[in-house]
Each structure stands twice: as C-alpha cells, then as structure tokens.
Motif scaffolding. Sequence first.
Motif, mmCIF file in Angstrom:
data_model
loop_
_atom_site.group_PDB
_atom_site.id
_atom_site.type_symbol
_atom_site.label_atom_id
_atom_site.label_comp_id
_atom_site.label_asym_id
_atom_site.label_seq_id
_atom_site.Cartn_x
_atom_site.Cartn_y
_atom_site.Cartn_z
ATOM 1 N N THR A 63 29.775 58.219 2.049
ATOM 2 C CA THR A 63 28.934 57.691 2.773
ATOM 3 C C THR A 63 27.472 57.754 1.930
ATOM 4 O O THR A 63 27.336 58.417 0.899
ATOM 5 N N SER A 64 26.305 57.522 2.607
ATOM 6 C CA SER A 64 24.962 57.669 1.802
ATOM 7 C C SER A 64 24.676 58.980 1.761
ATOM 8 O O SER A 64 23.977 59.372 0.777
ATOM 9 N N GLN A 65 25.189 59.879 2.747
ATOM 10 C CA GLN A 65 24.665 61.307 2.607
ATOM 11 C C GLN A 65 26.004 62.383 2.194
ATOM 12 O O GLN A 65 25.669 63.435 2.083
ATOM 13 N N ASN A 73 24.857 57.961 8.177
ATOM 14 C CA ASN A 73 24.331 59.163 7.169
ATOM 15 C C ASN A 73 24.054 60.373 7.636
ATOM 16 O O ASN A 73 23.193 61.442 7.329
ATOM 17 N N THR A 113 24.554 64.411 7.810
ATOM 18 C CA THR A 113 24.721 65.215 6.691
ATOM 19 C C THR A 113 25.468 66.759 7.296
ATOM 20 O O THR A 113 25.715 66.588 8.338
#
Length: 701
Positions: free
Chosen positions: A105-107, A566, A568
């Motif tokens: 994923t993006s994070q 996104n 984390t």
Amino acid sequence: MTNVKYVLLSKHDTSENDFEHQSQSVFEKILAFVTQKQFARILTFCAVISTLPLLHTRFYYDKTKHFYETTIQVEVEENNITTTESVLNVTNHNDISKYEYFIHTSQCRIPYVEPFGESVLKIFNPHKYKYTNCTKDEAFITSIYQLNARKYVLHMNMDAIERAVKPLNAIATDVRCCYRQIVRAGSGGSADLKYNLLNCVIFHQDFLVPKHIDYLITECYLGSNDKKPLQKDAFSFIQATKKTNSSESASESKVSGIRKPSVLLIGIDAVSRINLRRTMPQTFKYLQRNQWVELLGYNKIGDNTFPNLMALLTSYNLTMAEQKCLPKTVGGLNDPICNFIWNNFKQFGYKTAYAEDTSSMSTFNYKKKGFKRPPTDYYLRPLTLAIEKVLKVTKKAGLSYCVGRKHYGEYIYDYALQFVNAYPEEPLFGLFWTNSFSHNAFDIEATMDVKVLEYLEKLKTDGVLERSIVIFLADHGIRWGPLLKLKSGFLEERLPMFFLSLPPWYQKQHPDFVKILQINQKRLTTPYDIYATMKHILEVAQPEKVFSILNGTTRGISIFREIPENRTCNDAGIPEHWCTCVPYEIVPTSDAVVKHVTLLVLMEINQYLVNKNISDKCAELKLKTIVSVQMKMIKVPNESTYRISFEVNPEKARFQATVAFNIPTNTIKTDVEDISRLDSYAKTSNCIDLKEEKKYCVCKK
C-alpha cells in the motif's frame, strides 16, 4: 492527492514494428539471392534456419512483454513526492508466491518471503519430519457421545483388550477398569494450579458418565494386580445440561430474528504465515483449496503471546492490560474491567469454552495468577494439570509432546470438537490454543501437519464450518533460534498466520462483508482488529442489544469494514520495533555512530536491571559484537532510527533493538521491554522468576 501512472519499457524491449521490419528485410534478401543462384532448395533451407532466431525473439516478446513492464506510481501531496514500484500485476491472488510483497500500500510494504529459500533449506529438510503416533497399543476405552440423550458412554473395546492380554495367558474378562474423576481444587492464589484426583471407581461396559464429571482418567488392570495398570487414558466431557453463565441460549435474536454464527478461534503458538507454508504444507493447501481467507498484512503488536492475545480478546495493549487486569493479582483476570470478549459473548447468549495445553506456560498462568474462577462455561485446565502428572510424558524441544496415548495438542482439539458437537443448534464461542508442538522450535510443527489437517477436515465433515466463523491463527512467529538468523528472520517473528472461514449462509446474508474482506486481505491488520471484528459480529447478530465497552474505547477496525489504504503502523497501534511496513537499508556494522548507539542501548538494558532490583542476580551485559545494522529509509529531521542485532557477554546472549537516535542531543529513544531476545534464555535466567525481566537477565555465576 494526484496520482499519475507511467508505463516504462525495459531497455531490452523493442517494438513490434521493429521486429516485423527486421524479419521482412531478411526474407527479401534471401529470396533475391535464391533467384540468382543455383541450389535453390539448399539456400531456401538456410534462409529458414537464419530467420528462426528472429521469429523466436518475436514470439518470446509477445509472451513475456508484461514481465518487463514496470509501473511507476507517482503520488503528489502537499509538495511531498513518493514513488512506489509494482513489478507485476497478478490476477491469480491465490498464488501469493508471484508477488514481491505480502501487501503493498502507499504506507506499508511487507516483502514476500520464499518459504523454501536456499538459506532455509540448510537448516530445514522437509523430508526429515514424519508424523508418528504416541502409542502402538490399541485403545481399551472409547468415549462415545449420544447426541439425542446428550450423554457420554465409556465403551470397553473387548477385542482390543483380548489381543493385549492374550500373550499374558489371560482373557478380556480378566481385565477390570476404573475411573478417577479430576476436580478443580485450588482456591485463592492456587485456584488455577491445583486439582484433586479422586479414588478409582470400577465401571463396566458402556458406562454412562455422570453429569457432574467434566474430566477423568481411566485405568485398566489385570486381575487383582492394582499396582501396574495395563493402560491409562484421559477423557474430557462437555456436559450439555450443565448450568452455564450465558444470559440466554438462542440460535437467533429473539427481536430481530437474525441468525447468530458461532465463533471459534483455533490457535497454534509461534507460527508465522511463512513457516506455515514451509512446515505444514498439507494444512496450508487445504486452507487454500477450501477458500479460507488469509490476512496477508496481519502484524503482531507485542513480543510474546500475552500482549497479542490480550489485544485480540480485550482490545487492551500490554500496559493497559497490566493496569486493568492485574494478571499478577489473584482474581484480576476475572474482574469485569478486564473486558474479555468471551464475557460479551455470554451476554449475547453464547456458550463459551477455553482450552490450552502446556499448563506451566499457558497464556494466563505463566508468571501470572491465572483465573480465580473458570473464565468460560467450559474450561479444560484441570485436565491438563492432571495428565501432565499422571500420564506418561514424552518431550520434544523441551515441551510435553506426547501425554499418555495422544499428542498433547489432541486433547485441545478433541475438546473443541466435543464442544461444537454437543451444541449443534446453539451459538458458541471458543478459544482453543496449543503450545506443545510449536513454541520452542520452528520445525517441530512439521510432525503435526497431517494431524492438524485431520482436525480441520473434521470441522468440515461435522458441519461445523456450515454454522461457525472459524479463525485459524497464531500470536506471532518463532521468537528465537536459527530461523531468526536468516535475512527473513525479522519478518518470520512478526507476521503470524491468520485464516478465516465464513459459513456460506453468512456470506449470502452479508455480501458486503465478503467484498470488504477481499480488500482488507491486502491491508495492514492487527489483533486489535480481530477484537473489533468479533464485537461487530455480535452487534450485527443482535442489534437491539448494547455491547458494553468497559475501557471506554475500542482499538482496531473490524475487518468487515474497509481498512484505510494509507494505514500506518502507528495508526494500527503497532510499535516501531514490531512494524514490518517500512523499508530499512543496510549500514556497516563498523560504523562509529552505530557502535555508539549500541552501547547506549546496552546502558539502557543494564539500567533496567538496576531499576527492577535484579542487578544483584543478573550480570552486567557487555558488548561482544554487532551482528547486523539497518537504518530506516524514511528520515526524520535530526533523528535516525536503527534496527541493531548484537551479541553480548556473558553467555553470548543475542538481542535486537529498534532505537531512535537524536543526533543533536546524542540520546536514544527505545522501550527496553520491546527489545527482542533472539536466543533461548530458559537456562540462563532461572535465577529470577519475572516474565519480562528474564529476557534481559543472564544470571551471575
């Protein structure tokens, strides 16, 4: 956020037009040559041969074009630009080995690990491990459950007894059998530690087990000899008419009429998703073939079993669990403020059960007081305490592997099957946990692959999967040993297996859950999310009833609700040391800053021993060598985060720490109790009796 995607071809790629033009020009020259010369047939043959490499190249290009595609995604947000790379788009999501990442994923990018890499095969030979029975004799006694009468019968297998005593010049009728009832006997601080084994009572063929007996041990003797039994065995019973603490017993909500699914958790200690594929391939293939959903981003939130199971069962992190539940205080774990979700299931009309093997290291008993009162309607601990003392025990890797005539784990799985089959029409919650064949070594579970598979198949054939949400999981991966010395060791420890089976009727009733689950398979998830999921299951099944949250907040997101792309580790409640999302780069072990930071970490550990008042028993740790160092690639101004593995004297103890180094102040930020011990410390820390502190203690000699 603006997303821009570009497709770049490898420098080795060539367009189709170039291939076609090249092929065409070669053919024209060859044909012109043939018309001017003799031996046309020979020359034509040569021409065909000369074009084959070009034709092969074009064919290869058509077939492999997508393998050379690299998608670069550029994300622009508030002047911050990051790039992520995806090498291959795979449509067959069941074959995870085609991915570079478990999740991407993006994070959060969790790299895929090949279970049978070259380095692993040097320490693990899959052909070496075979399943073996714990005994070669035939069972004298069998427990039979009569569903209609809800009664258990002890059946004497006379043919087996006859075969066993024939070499002794005896017959089956010369054998007499008796049973000893096991009773939970302790009180106060010893409530979870003591049992009574009552006098042996003679029984005869097809003996009807009294309703007040939950567990017993059988002994069979030849004639008047009562000193050496021919065979001992142990049995548990789910007495269905037993009064339980459940507030109501309905398979569906009386107000809404919504059907309630049973929820069963079957756990194996210390099995990563990587090691499951490696050591239990038959079990893994079964889960795949039967469409069990795997959470590929399931990340542990603490070091050992207790914090990870407490997060799953109460939504508490370790600090809050110790404050609210007071596990070292008598009765603390029974206090309602402890927030165990099995209490909520009781309030929603569920029968509850909990069973765990290896009594000395059970989740709520190792260095803790355990339960003053049985925590669930059905509780197996008195039996596990008794059989470890009364029956023959065979050990593997230092743990009881065979107890009596069965593998220790089988007592847990049999109890689970008894539970679900005793109440086929009522909603159930059960936690069934094994440590005996996995906790101390990463490879022993390979010997139980076929047996675990057998029980999972039994859940299907008995119809349990038709009425239950079943979760097959672990708390963490292996925490010490040779596996952690490999490059993949960091991930092996932090990524426990997690599989989920939903009943067909539940999928039809909640198609949105199924779609969201497919998305969340590839999102970052934690034990907190499983607590939130079980809460969600109850709220959906009985919406008119209020789910009480005693701690004022619930960590986690139900996996039936979409988890943010996104997300984390910080969002998910995963401390930095256990986070598998963020890439690190290798740093030389000779780096002067690294050595300085490592010495600061050692100072913190030694000060921890002083603060805990155990420095008089535990030796001061001194740096022997730095084994490996990595630095977090995401930079914070004036701060560097290191992941350092190092060895200390005495005893060459091995540790791994994640530490943030503040450059201007020359200080570090780390939680000592989050520092991992990578080697077994059972023999070197026995001078103290404190669970967390033992990891950092090397006893003085």
